[in-house]
Enzyme design. Structure first.
Site, PDB file in Angstrom:
ATOM      1  N   ASP A 264       0.819  -1.209   0.000  1.00 16.01           N
ATOM      2  CA  ASP A 264       0.000   0.000   0.000  1.00 16.01           C
ATOM      3  C   ASP A 264       0.856   1.263   0.000  1.00 16.01           C
ATOM      4  O   ASP A 264       1.844   1.364   0.736  1.00 16.01           O
ATOM      5  CB  ASP A 264      -0.901  -0.011   1.240  1.00 16.01           C
ATOM      6  CG  ASP A 264      -1.829   1.188   1.313  1.00 16.01           C
ATOM      7  OD1 ASP A 264      -2.684   1.325   0.420  1.00 16.01           O
ATOM      8  OD2 ASP A 264      -1.700   1.977   2.263  1.00 16.01           O
ATOM      9  N   VAL A 266       3.206   3.160  -1.607  1.00 14.62           N
ATOM     10  CA  VAL A 266       4.663   3.251  -1.614  1.00 14.62           C
ATOM     11  C   VAL A 266       5.106   4.715  -1.662  1.00 14.62           C
ATOM     12  O   VAL A 266       6.166   5.085  -1.118  1.00 14.62           O
ATOM     13  CB  VAL A 266       5.236   2.463  -2.805  1.00 14.62           C
ATOM     14  CG1 VAL A 266       6.724   2.713  -2.990  1.00 14.62           C
ATOM     15  CG2 VAL A 266       4.972   0.967  -2.617  1.00 14.62           C
ATOM     16  N   HIS A 267       4.308   5.568  -2.284  1.00 12.30           N
ATOM     17  CA  HIS A 267       4.655   6.996  -2.368  1.00 12.30           C
ATOM     18  C   HIS A 267       4.680   7.672  -1.001  1.00 12.30           C
ATOM     19  O   HIS A 267       5.211   8.785  -0.871  1.00 12.30           O
ATOM     20  CB  HIS A 267       3.656   7.726  -3.287  1.00 12.30           C
ATOM     21  CG  HIS A 267       2.237   7.456  -2.941  1.00 12.30           C
ATOM     22  ND1 HIS A 267       1.511   6.441  -3.547  1.00 12.30           N
ATOM     23  CD2 HIS A 267       1.393   8.035  -2.043  1.00 12.30           C
ATOM     24  CE1 HIS A 267       0.279   6.430  -3.041  1.00 12.30           C
ATOM     25  NE2 HIS A 267       0.193   7.383  -2.139  1.00 12.30           N
ATOM     26  N   GLU A 300       1.367  -0.087  -4.952  1.00 14.91           N
ATOM     27  CA  GLU A 300       0.539   1.094  -5.191  1.00 14.91           C
ATOM     28  C   GLU A 300       1.480   2.280  -5.056  1.00 14.91           C
ATOM     29  O   GLU A 300       2.062   2.509  -3.998  1.00 14.91           O
ATOM     30  CB  GLU A 300      -0.598   1.222  -4.180  1.00 14.91           C
ATOM     31  CG  GLU A 300      -1.465   2.449  -4.464  1.00 14.91           C
ATOM     32  CD  GLU A 300      -2.322   2.870  -3.279  1.00 14.91           C
ATOM     33  OE1 GLU A 300      -3.344   3.551  -3.511  1.00 14.91           O
ATOM     34  OE2 GLU A 300      -1.978   2.541  -2.135  1.00 14.91           O
ATOM     35  N   PHE A 324      -4.851   3.741 -15.872  1.00 13.10           N
ATOM     36  CA  PHE A 324      -5.856   3.014 -16.662  1.00 13.10           C
ATOM     37  C   PHE A 324      -7.250   3.365 -16.161  1.00 13.10           C
ATOM     38  O   PHE A 324      -8.155   3.676 -16.934  1.00 13.10           O
ATOM     39  CB  PHE A 324      -5.634   1.508 -16.574  1.00 13.10           C
ATOM     40  CG  PHE A 324      -6.673   0.700 -17.312  1.00 13.10           C
ATOM     41  CD1 PHE A 324      -6.461   0.315 -18.613  1.00 13.10           C
ATOM     42  CD2 PHE A 324      -7.878   0.331 -16.706  1.00 13.10           C
ATOM     43  CE1 PHE A 324      -7.419  -0.426 -19.318  1.00 13.10           C
ATOM     44  CE2 PHE A 324      -8.838  -0.396 -17.381  1.00 13.10           C
ATOM     45  CZ  PHE A 324      -8.601  -0.782 -18.696  1.00 13.10           C
ATOM     46  N   HIS A 325      -7.429   3.333 -14.864  1.00 12.41           N
ATOM     47  CA  HIS A 325      -8.754   3.557 -14.291  1.00 12.41           C
ATOM     48  C   HIS A 325      -9.319   4.933 -14.621  1.00 12.41           C
ATOM     49  O   HIS A 325     -10.480   5.055 -15.025  1.00 12.41           O
ATOM     50  CB  HIS A 325      -8.717   3.383 -12.769  1.00 12.41           C
ATOM     51  CG  HIS A 325      -9.988   3.782 -12.095  1.00 12.41           C
ATOM     52  ND1 HIS A 325     -10.228   5.085 -11.684  1.00 12.41           N
ATOM     53  CD2 HIS A 325     -11.116   3.086 -11.788  1.00 12.41           C
ATOM     54  CE1 HIS A 325     -11.430   5.159 -11.148  1.00 12.41           C
ATOM     55  NE2 HIS A 325     -11.993   3.962 -11.192  1.00 12.41           N
ATOM     56  N   ASP A 393     -10.721   1.432  -3.302  1.00  8.39           N
ATOM     57  CA  ASP A 393     -10.524   2.876  -3.199  1.00  8.39           C
ATOM     58  C   ASP A 393     -11.505   3.648  -4.070  1.00  8.39           C
ATOM     59  O   ASP A 393     -12.175   4.585  -3.618  1.00  8.39           O
ATOM     60  CB  ASP A 393      -9.100   3.245  -3.633  1.00  8.39           C
ATOM     61  CG  ASP A 393      -8.120   3.238  -2.471  1.00  8.39           C
ATOM     62  OD1 ASP A 393      -8.550   3.492  -1.329  1.00  8.39           O
ATOM     63  OD2 ASP A 393      -6.935   2.989  -2.707  1.00  8.39           O
ATOM     64  N   ASN A 397     -14.201   5.384  -1.742  1.00 11.64           N
ATOM     65  CA  ASN A 397     -13.919   6.782  -1.451  1.00 11.64           C
ATOM     66  C   ASN A 397     -14.948   7.729  -2.061  1.00 11.64           C
ATOM     67  O   ASN A 397     -14.817   8.952  -1.943  1.00 11.64           O
ATOM     68  CB  ASN A 397     -12.507   7.145  -1.920  1.00 11.64           C
ATOM     69  CG  ASN A 397     -11.449   6.555  -0.996  1.00 11.64           C
ATOM     70  OD1 ASN A 397     -11.695   6.345   0.188  1.00 11.64           O
ATOM     71  ND2 ASN A 397     -10.284   6.261  -1.533  1.00 11.64           N
TER      72      ASN A 397
END
Length: 609
Positions: A264, A266-267, A300, A324-325, A393, A397
């Protein structure tokens, strides 16, 4: 036979008893408070070392006994590496025997990543029972439809009985109300027996706000040099903190035989050292369980760091691809608020670049953030990217947790699903998506007192900047995350699958995945990296993936409400002539010779050498 290995963290059973280890550099004294299943409670002081470790061996203590730690004679805390918390995040841990479960799938080697069709699953809402045992009963259905891998939302123990799992505080202990840890092992084993991989979502960027005592006894776990949405960042520069998380990853892969990790955010992991934590984590996984079987890692990472992705021997490091989403969501729903603005000007072109090159943003300025985002990704294999049109998400969300079945017309949704499941990127479905589930997936949790009120108010205030929720009364209609009904409304209903509309949608998904398994999966390893191309004209998108033996995989999609001429069919257009192409699938039942695509039609074909 057990797949357990030795770890520095957590209790370790031995011939002479159980050894307890606890890293608490902020504590002067630590006592073990033991609650044996037989006999009187016991208190025993730990022996301290100069580097913040406390250790003690207790004879006659074993599986089933419960324990916790007392810090400086003033605060009782659970072991941060407890293997099971039957009473939740504030209760005592229970000692488990890692050798007690007898695995039957010892020859299981995982599956090649290009065969992966992921299915994101939240144990608590996948069935009405919300348990591992209940989920096992659905595995045959998933295998039958064409799913090959399950991705479980986080299982680390979180507060209360309801939650997504991203606010966990005890990372080694599976959430107790889903079932006993041995039942989780039964779930993994049952999946393997049906040819299904199982990945687990792990959260290494923060701890949850309730039941977390680490600040009190190990402030070095955090650093004020970096901040995250959850507060001070994890201090990955500290070698012991680093190993706590790396050993946690190895624990899930070895002890529970998971086939991979989804890491989850990584940023939100900050590491200023020579080797970033996530790279060391991947290397440790590949040198460990990945050296014996296929173990995959999915990141992610909002930063789109292409350098972290690609094949690692038999395994893969891939990334959830929001690129893509987002354009696909715009095409299906027409929504363009928030981060969708970054794709709203040219959604078909963005989608084309994603299908051909991996990321839509490869160093270009991201409008809503005002700075460059991403790295060049065209040389990576298609399987370095996980595509989806729904996930926890993107549904959860939303204020009311609507699925695409509530947001997009069926003909558009059929087209979106066809692109998702037939393109060579790794597709992921969100639980229930295979049969067109209509239940929302809402944000839910189980906090108490002031924290519960703060979470509920904060959830509603998040949407105050949206025009649709400018009115306070409208915001009050947003479901309360802490209400049990919010959780219950998010649970799937098995009986829905028997309804005609759901049977029809399930058959469509199964048809697409059959085409993928028979026609697409065999040629994915032949795709020439860096050679794919895309072309856009009005509502039409054509993507070509050249293969190593001279053939070409071709996808054509009409994202418009009117028929549109097929692209690239003229001489010099870059595609094999219709007579030289084998059509694999058309959502409209058209042939390769038809020079127009119907509204919202998607075709897939293979060109001969």
């Amino acid at each position: 036979m057990s797949r357990s290995v030795s770890f520095n963290f957590g209790p370790e059973l031995g011939a002479d008893g159980t050894t307890f280890r606890f890293w608490a550099p902020g504590a002067q004294r630590v006592d073990l408070l033991l609650e044996p299943s037989k006999g009187a409670p016991l208190r025993q002081q730990f022996t301290a070392s100069s580097d913040g470790w406390f250790e003690t061996l207790v004879r006659g203590v074993g599986a089933g006994d419960r324990y916790r730690f007392r810090i400086d004679d003033e605060l009782d805390v659970p072991d941060p590496a407890s293997r099971f918390q039957p009473e939740g995040v504030t209760g005592p841990g229970q000692i488990l025997d890692p050798h007690s479960f007898q695995w039957r799938d010892l020859r299981w080697q995982g599956r090649p990543w290009h065969e992966a069709v992921l299915y994101e699953l939240h144990v608590g809402t996948f069935t009405r029972e919300g348990t591992y045992r209940a989920a096992i009963r659905r595995l045959d259905d998933l295998a039958r439809v064409g799913i090959t891998a399950i991705e479980l939302l986080p299982l680390n123990t979180f507060p209360g009985r309801r939650g997504w799992g991203y606010d966990g505080v005890l990372l080694y202990a599976p959430q107790p109300n889903y079932g006993h840890p041995d039942e989780l092992k039964h779930f993994v084993q049952a999946a393997h027996e049906r040819g299904l991989m199982v990945l687990i979502d792990v959260v290494y960027n923060h701890f949850g706000p309730e039941g977390n005592y680490v600040h009190r006894y190990a402030e070095d776990f955090f650093t004020s040099a970096h901040h995250t949405p959850w507060g001070s960042a994890i201090n990955f520069a500290h070698p012991i903190v680093r190993q706590f998380f790396i050993q946690n990853a190895l624990y899930w892969l070895n002890e529970y035989r998971f086939d991979g990790l989804r890491v989850d955010a990584v940023h939100a992991m900050f590491d200023d050292g020579d080797t970033h934590f996530i790279d060391e984590l991947v290397d440790s996984v590949q040198r460990g369980p990945g050296s014996e079987r296929r173990v995959h890692v999915v990141l992610e990472n909002h930063h789109n760091e292409a350098r972290r992705l690609g094949r690692k021997d038999r395994s893969m490091v891939a990334q959830w691809n929001d690129d893509f989403h987002h354009p696909m969501h715009i095409l299906l729903t027409g929504e363009s608020d928030g981060y969708y603005r970054n794709y709203a000007d040219r959604p078909i072109e963005h989608l084309g670049r994603v299908l051909a090159e991996g990321f839509a943003y490869q160093g270009e300025v991201y409008q809503t953030e005002g700075h460059a985002r991403g790295e060049r990704s065209s040389s990576l294999p298609s399987t370095a990217f996980v595509s989806f049109i729904q996930n926890h998400d993107q549904i959860g969300n939303r204020a009311f947790g609507e699925r695409l079945t509530k947001l997009a017309p069926p003909e558009k949704l059929r087209a979106g699903l066809a692109v998702l499941l037939l393109a060579p990127q790794v597709p992921m479905l969100f639980m229930g998506e295979e049969y067109g589930a209509v239940q929302p997936f809402l944000y839910f949790c189980d906090y108490q007192g002031d924290l519960a009120k703060a979470i509920s108010d904060g959830r509603r205030n998040e949407f105050a900047s949206f025009g649709a929720f400018a009115d306070e009364h409208r915001r009050e209609q947003i479901p309360d995350p802490n209400a049990e009904q919010t959780y219950l409304a998010s649970q799937l209903d098995d009986e829905d699958r028997a309804e005609p509309r759901h049977r029809e949608w399930l058959a469509y998904t199964q048809e697409l995945l059959a085409v993928r398994a028979e026609k697409v999966v065999p040629v994915i390893p032949e795709i020439v990296a860096g050679a794919a191309r895309y072309e856009v004209s009005s509502s039409m998108l054509t993507v070509t993936w050249p293969l190593s033996r001279g053939r070409t995989l071709v996808m054509q999609a009409n994202f418009g409400d009117l028929p549109a001429p097929a692209l690239g069919l003229q001489e010099g257009g870059g595609l094999p002539a219709s007579s030289a192409r084998e059509q694999y699938f058309s959502t409209a039942g058209a042939s390769a010779r038809d020079e127009e695509l119907a509204p919202w039609e998607v075709r897939l074909s293979l060109g001969a050498p």
